[in-house]
Design an enzyme around this catalytic site. Structure first.
Site, PDB file in Angstrom:
ATOM      1  N   ALA A  75       0.863  -1.284  -0.119  1.00 33.06           N
ATOM      2  CA  ALA A  75       0.276   0.210  -0.241  1.00 33.06           C
ATOM      3  C   ALA A  75       0.809   1.206  -0.213  1.00 33.06           C
ATOM      4  CB  ALA A  75      -1.119   0.016   1.587  1.00 33.06           C
ATOM      5  N   THR A  76       2.089   1.107   1.201  1.00 34.97           N
ATOM      6  CA  THR A  76       3.009   2.369   0.266  1.00 34.97           C
ATOM      7  C   THR A  76       3.385   2.863  -0.823  1.00 34.97           C
ATOM      8  OG1 THR A  76       3.912   1.593   2.210  1.00 34.97           O
ATOM      9  CG2 THR A  76       4.662   3.124   1.356  1.00 34.97           C
ATOM     10  N   ASN A 155      -5.747   3.473  10.237  1.00 40.92           N
ATOM     11  CA  ASN A 155      -4.928   2.290  10.920  1.00 40.92           C
ATOM     12  C   ASN A 155      -4.577   2.326  12.362  1.00 40.92           C
ATOM     13  OD1 ASN A 155      -2.990   4.840   9.337  1.00 40.92           O
ATOM     14  ND2 ASN A 155      -2.176   3.783  11.327  1.00 40.92           N
ATOM     15  N   GLN A 183      -6.807  -0.889   5.110  1.00 42.04           N
ATOM     16  CA  GLN A 183      -6.908  -1.392   6.471  1.00 42.04           C
ATOM     17  C   GLN A 183      -8.030  -1.949   6.555  1.00 42.04           C
ATOM     18  OE1 GLN A 183      -5.743  -1.993   9.487  1.00 42.04           O
ATOM     19  NE2 GLN A 183      -3.807  -1.132   8.977  1.00 42.04           N
ATOM     20  N   CYS A 330       4.526   2.309  12.380  1.00 38.93           N
ATOM     21  CA  CYS A 330       5.721   2.808  11.999  1.00 38.93           C
ATOM     22  C   CYS A 330       6.203   4.070  12.808  1.00 38.93           C
ATOM     23  CB  CYS A 330       5.260   3.567  10.641  1.00 38.93           C
ATOM     24  SG  CYS A 330       4.375   4.393  10.143  1.00 38.93           S
TER      25      CYS A 330
END
Ligand SMILES: Cc1ncc(COP(=O)(O)O)c(C=O)c1O
Length: 399
Positions: A75-76, A155, A183, A330
């Site tokens: 997804a990044t 998230n 998500q 993260c």
């Protein structure tokens, strides 16, 4: 009933790969190892067929046409491709992008990169419940706006944004909408034909698939979306994402989507029950616990809770039998209060006293009951030692 420790309550960070997914991928590591772009022999054709079967399963989960699916590394990358790709391809039309304060870093950082390229970025605030006020969106749009990027489900706090209404506002001004559905895909029912968006990012490892693969759904049809690639090379994925496709991961992502389609409703029902069970115990047996984010419009498998007077990190250290997080995976290493909780108007101290609980397909009632026992015991113990707790009880930290 015996419970396996650590009890995994961090399903928003990642999910275990389903054994059925592992099994589906198995032949594609060393037996069927062909390159899906090899057009001259059977190994290549088989690999291509496997990739296309996977693509079809992704499309089916979200009600899309398989030709609209672009495989990425997660997804990044999908978020980067959508935001940088669309803004750069449309810079001649305007240089304004609208997003949300509570987005994931993989949306916020490409937006910052666009600012360095001369774009204006408006990050919309959210209400105390984490939901966007649609009037703020209407007010932010202008003739220069080329993209709106609003995440589907958050998230950290699980809150779901009203994408259908956002899409309506955007369509009236012919502005494309991207959503980060990392998500929500496989958890909430998604039909891209009615969701109200034009581009959608998702990723396999949040829905019991392998890590290292994601996808961007890019609507076909009129008005045509223009997108500039961010990776250049062999022209794979219709020229939008060059690079040899990871065939086993494409197969695994496909199988994970197929399973999500079959199990989603039952998973959601169970997870909502587990969340209710944990919340009931914590909120009745402990004082001063607060649920963060809207109580109704949220992912069934998420709770984000502040335990006033107890630092989240300290609580985690006291709870080695629980695997969960004090923020998103993260940012939790930084000990900075979460930007998402701060955007809800939550004070710094309370934000630092918060834990995120993520329930999943294998979470059991016995695990929830043991987690509740341990949490109640440790919160009570740490509060008894804490001067901060005395202060918080006297209302020292605001909201
Ligand atoms: C909302 C959201 N967007 C994007 C990502 C990044 O996904 P990936 O790990 O596939 O790059 C995550 C995962 O942490 C997420 O929760």
């Amino acid at each position: 009933m015996s419970v396996r420790v650590p009890i995994y309550l961090d399903h928003q960070a990642t999910t275990p790969c389903d054994p059925r997914v592992v099994e589906a991928m198995r032949p594609f590591w060393s037996e069927e190892f062909g390159n899906a772009a090899s057009k001259t022999h059977a190994l290549g054709w088989k690999a291509e067929q496997a990739v296309e079967d996977g693509r079809g399963r992704l499309a089916e989960l979200i009600g899309a046409d398989p030709r609209e699916i672009i495989f990425t590394s997660g997804a990044t990358e999908s978020n980067n491709l959508a935001i940088l790709g669309l803004a750069r391809a449309n810079r001649d039309r305007g240089r304004h992008v609208v997003s949300l304060e509570t987005e994931h870093r993989s949306v916020l950082d490409p937006c910052r990169a666009l600012e360095r390229e001369g774009f204006r970025v408006t990050l919309l605030p959210v209400g105390n419940n984490g939901i966007l006020d649609l009037d703020r969106l209407r007010d932010a749009l202008d003739d220069e706006t080329v993209l709106i990027s609003i995440l589907h489900a958050n998230n950290e706090i699980g809150v779901i944004q009203p994408l259908a209404e956002i899409g309506e506002i955007a369509r009236a001004r012919r502005i494309p909408v991207h959503t980060d559905a990392a998500q929500s895909a496989g958890k909430l029912e998604i039909d891209v034909r009615t969701l109200g968006v034009d581009l959608l990012s998702f990723t396999a490892h949040k829905l019991y698939g392998p890590k290292g693969i994601g996808a961007l759904w890019l609507r076909r049809g009129s008005p045509r979306l223009r997108l500039e690639p961010i990776l250049h090379g062999g022209g794979h994925e219709r020229g939008l994402r060059s690079g040899t496709l990871p065939v086993p991961l494409c197969v695994g992502f496909g199988r994970a989507c197929e399973l999500a389609g079959e199990l989603r409703t039952e998973d959601a029902r169970r997870e909502a029950q587990l969340a209710e069970r944990l919340w009931k115990r914590l909120s009745t047996e402990l004082e001063a616990v607060e649920l963060n984010g809207d109580a109704v419009h949220r992912l069934p498998g998420n709770l984000n809770i502040s335990f006033l007077g107890v630092e989240g990190e300290a609580l985690l250290i006291a709870l080695p039998k629980l695997a969960l997080s004090a923020g998103s995976a993260c940012t939790s290493a930084s000990r900075e209060p979460s930007h998402v909780l701060r955007a809800l108007g939550i004070g710094e101290t309370r934000a630092l006293c918060s834990l995120r609980f993520g329930f999943g397909r294998s979470t059991s009632e016995a695990e929830i009951d043991l987690a509740a026992d341990l949490l109640i015991e440790q919160v009570t113990r740490l509060r008894a030692l804490s001067p901060v707790w005395e202060r918080a009880k006297r209302g020292g930290d605001g909201p």
